[in-house]
Design a protein around this motif. Structure first.
Motif, PDB file in Angstrom:
ATOM      1  N   GLY A 167       0.687  -1.257  -0.020  1.00  0.00           N
ATOM      2  CA  GLY A 167      -0.073  -0.042   0.167  1.00  0.00           C
ATOM      3  C   GLY A 167       0.753   1.479  -0.194  1.00  0.00           C
ATOM      4  N   VAL A 168       2.037   1.323  -0.326  1.00  0.00           N
ATOM      5  CA  VAL A 168       2.614   2.277  -0.437  1.00  0.00           C
ATOM      6  C   VAL A 168       3.831   2.323  -1.526  1.00  0.00           C
ATOM      7  CG1 VAL A 168       2.991   2.775   2.099  1.00  0.00           C
ATOM      8  CG2 VAL A 168       4.662   1.417   1.180  1.00  0.00           C
ATOM      9  N   THR A 169       4.423   3.509  -2.076  1.00  0.00           N
ATOM     10  CA  THR A 169       5.278   3.683  -3.000  1.00  0.00           C
ATOM     11  C   THR A 169       6.667   3.775  -2.450  1.00  0.00           C
ATOM     12  OG1 THR A 169       5.431   6.249  -2.677  1.00  0.00           O
ATOM     13  CG2 THR A 169       3.818   5.405  -4.335  1.00  0.00           C
ATOM     14  N   PRO A 170       7.465   3.282  -2.999  1.00  0.00           N
ATOM     15  CA  PRO A 170       9.173   3.366  -2.709  1.00  0.00           C
ATOM     16  C   PRO A 170       9.536   4.657  -1.805  1.00  0.00           C
ATOM     17  CG  PRO A 170       9.289   2.436  -4.837  1.00  0.00           C
ATOM     18  CD  PRO A 170       7.675   3.001  -4.517  1.00  0.00           C
ATOM     19  N   ALA A 171       8.974   5.996  -2.324  1.00  0.00           N
ATOM     20  CA  ALA A 171       9.140   7.211  -1.819  1.00  0.00           C
ATOM     21  C   ALA A 171       8.466   7.124  -0.525  1.00  0.00           C
ATOM     22  CB  ALA A 171       8.595   8.226  -2.442  1.00  0.00           C
ATOM     23  N   ARG A 172       7.290   6.614  -0.246  1.00  0.00           N
ATOM     24  CA  ARG A 172       6.410   6.689   0.918  1.00  0.00           C
ATOM     25  C   ARG A 172       7.297   5.813   2.022  1.00  0.00           C
ATOM     26  NH1 ARG A 172       5.044  10.627  -1.480  1.00  0.00           N
ATOM     27  NH2 ARG A 172       2.915  11.174  -1.938  1.00  0.00           N
ATOM     28  N   ALA A 173       7.551   4.666   1.587  1.00  0.00           N
ATOM     29  CA  ALA A 173       8.493   3.721   2.160  1.00  0.00           C
ATOM     30  C   ALA A 173       9.576   4.416   2.952  1.00  0.00           C
ATOM     31  CB  ALA A 173       8.660   2.285   1.332  1.00  0.00           C
ATOM     32  N   THR A 174      10.157   4.950   2.191  1.00  0.00           N
ATOM     33  CA  THR A 174      11.515   5.759   2.571  1.00  0.00           C
ATOM     34  C   THR A 174      11.076   6.666   3.802  1.00  0.00           C
ATOM     35  OG1 THR A 174      12.642   5.449   0.511  1.00  0.00           O
ATOM     36  CG2 THR A 174      13.543   6.864   1.810  1.00  0.00           C
ATOM     37  N   ALA A 175      10.098   7.449   3.505  1.00  0.00           N
ATOM     38  CA  ALA A 175       9.639   8.485   4.273  1.00  0.00           C
ATOM     39  C   ALA A 175       9.177   7.592   5.701  1.00  0.00           C
ATOM     40  CB  ALA A 175       8.381   9.134   3.900  1.00  0.00           C
ATOM     41  N   VAL A 217       9.658  19.305   8.008  1.00  0.00           N
ATOM     42  CA  VAL A 217      10.698  20.170   7.369  1.00  0.00           C
ATOM     43  C   VAL A 217      12.027  19.365   7.483  1.00  0.00           C
ATOM     44  CG1 VAL A 217      12.328  21.869   7.851  1.00  0.00           C
ATOM     45  CG2 VAL A 217       9.908  22.408   8.278  1.00  0.00           C
ATOM     46  N   ALA A 218      12.164  18.632   8.593  1.00  0.00           N
ATOM     47  CA  ALA A 218      13.303  17.567   8.753  1.00  0.00           C
ATOM     48  C   ALA A 218      13.180  16.453   7.557  1.00  0.00           C
ATOM     49  CB  ALA A 218      13.538  16.939  10.094  1.00  0.00           C
ATOM     50  N   LEU A 219      11.929  16.149   7.469  1.00  0.00           N
ATOM     51  CA  LEU A 219      11.655  15.126   6.601  1.00  0.00           C
ATOM     52  C   LEU A 219      12.142  15.398   5.103  1.00  0.00           C
ATOM     53  CD1 LEU A 219      10.493  12.028   5.919  1.00  0.00           C
ATOM     54  CD2 LEU A 219       8.175  13.297   5.692  1.00  0.00           C
ATOM     55  N   ALA A 220      11.576  16.519   4.809  1.00  0.00           N
ATOM     56  CA  ALA A 220      11.648  17.373   3.437  1.00  0.00           C
ATOM     57  C   ALA A 220      13.467  17.492   3.249  1.00  0.00           C
ATOM     58  CB  ALA A 220      11.074  18.563   3.270  1.00  0.00           C
ATOM     59  N   GLN A 221      14.051  17.873   4.189  1.00  0.00           N
ATOM     60  CA  GLN A 221      15.514  18.026   4.147  1.00  0.00           C
ATOM     61  C   GLN A 221      16.122  16.644   3.826  1.00  0.00           C
ATOM     62  OE1 GLN A 221      16.419  20.293   7.589  1.00  0.00           O
ATOM     63  NE2 GLN A 221      15.873  22.166   6.562  1.00  0.00           N
ATOM     64  N   ALA A 222      15.635  15.657   4.508  1.00  0.00           N
ATOM     65  CA  ALA A 222      16.353  14.457   4.455  1.00  0.00           C
ATOM     66  C   ALA A 222      16.021  13.688   3.289  1.00  0.00           C
ATOM     67  CB  ALA A 222      15.721  13.307   5.750  1.00  0.00           C
TER      68      ALA A 222
END
Length: 167
Positions: free
Chosen positions: A41-49, A62-67
């Motif tokens: 139920g997730v994309t690779p990008a969501r899995a990474t997040a 903000v920290a998530l966006a930077q990472a």
């Protein structure tokens, strides 16, 4: 009908470039990985997040966006998707304008499943390499990332090529 990848000859001398081959390899690897994580139920990008949030409990968007090297709006969309999935919850942050992100019990379970998928994908996709080749490949990739990282001094060769060095 199954889609076939175009033969390298379709791209002329561009196909001789390492960057081109890396991009093609990345597309193949991420395509297979995407199919695997989409079943959860997730994309690779969501899995990474989700993984980042799990490792940095209480971080904000903000920290998530930077990472993830994405803009704040994209980070907010990722968090919104993970909240809707029941994997992440927002809690009061360090000030009134921020939220602390935490995994829910469902998010913790999903993260464990995703880590299994990542491990299995890595073993399957790169399994055609010997253990020594996998380790050498990983070291080369890390070296390239380190030497070409933002902020690393750039030296130009006389033909205009860029060479970055870490001191």
């Amino acid at each position: 009908m199954e889609r076939r990848e175009p033969d390298d000859s379709a791209f002329g001398t561009v196909a001789d470039r390492t960057g081109f081959q890396l991009r093609r390899l990345d597309l193949m690897a991420m395509g297979v990985l995407s199919e695997c994580v989409m079943r959860l139920g997730v994309t690779p990008a969501r899995a990474t997040a989700l993984t980042f949030i799990g490792l940095h409990e209480g971080c904000d968007q903000v920290a998530l966006a930077q990472a993830l090297r994405i803009n704040r709006a994209s980070a907010m969309a990722a968090v919104n998707d993970l909240v809707a999935l029941g994997a992440v919850e927002r809690q009061p942050g360090r000030d009134r304008r921020s939220n602390a992100l935490r995994l829910t019990a469902a998010g913790i379970a999903l993260r464990a499943e995703l880590e299994d998928v990542f491990r299995d994908h890595d073993a399957s996709f790169f399994g055609c390499l010997t253990p020594d080749e996998r380790e050498a490949f990983r070291r080369i990739i890390l070296k390239l990332r380190t030497l070409n990282a933002p902020g690393v001094p750039v030296n130009r060769l006389k033909n205009g090529a860029i060479l970055r060095r870490v001191k």
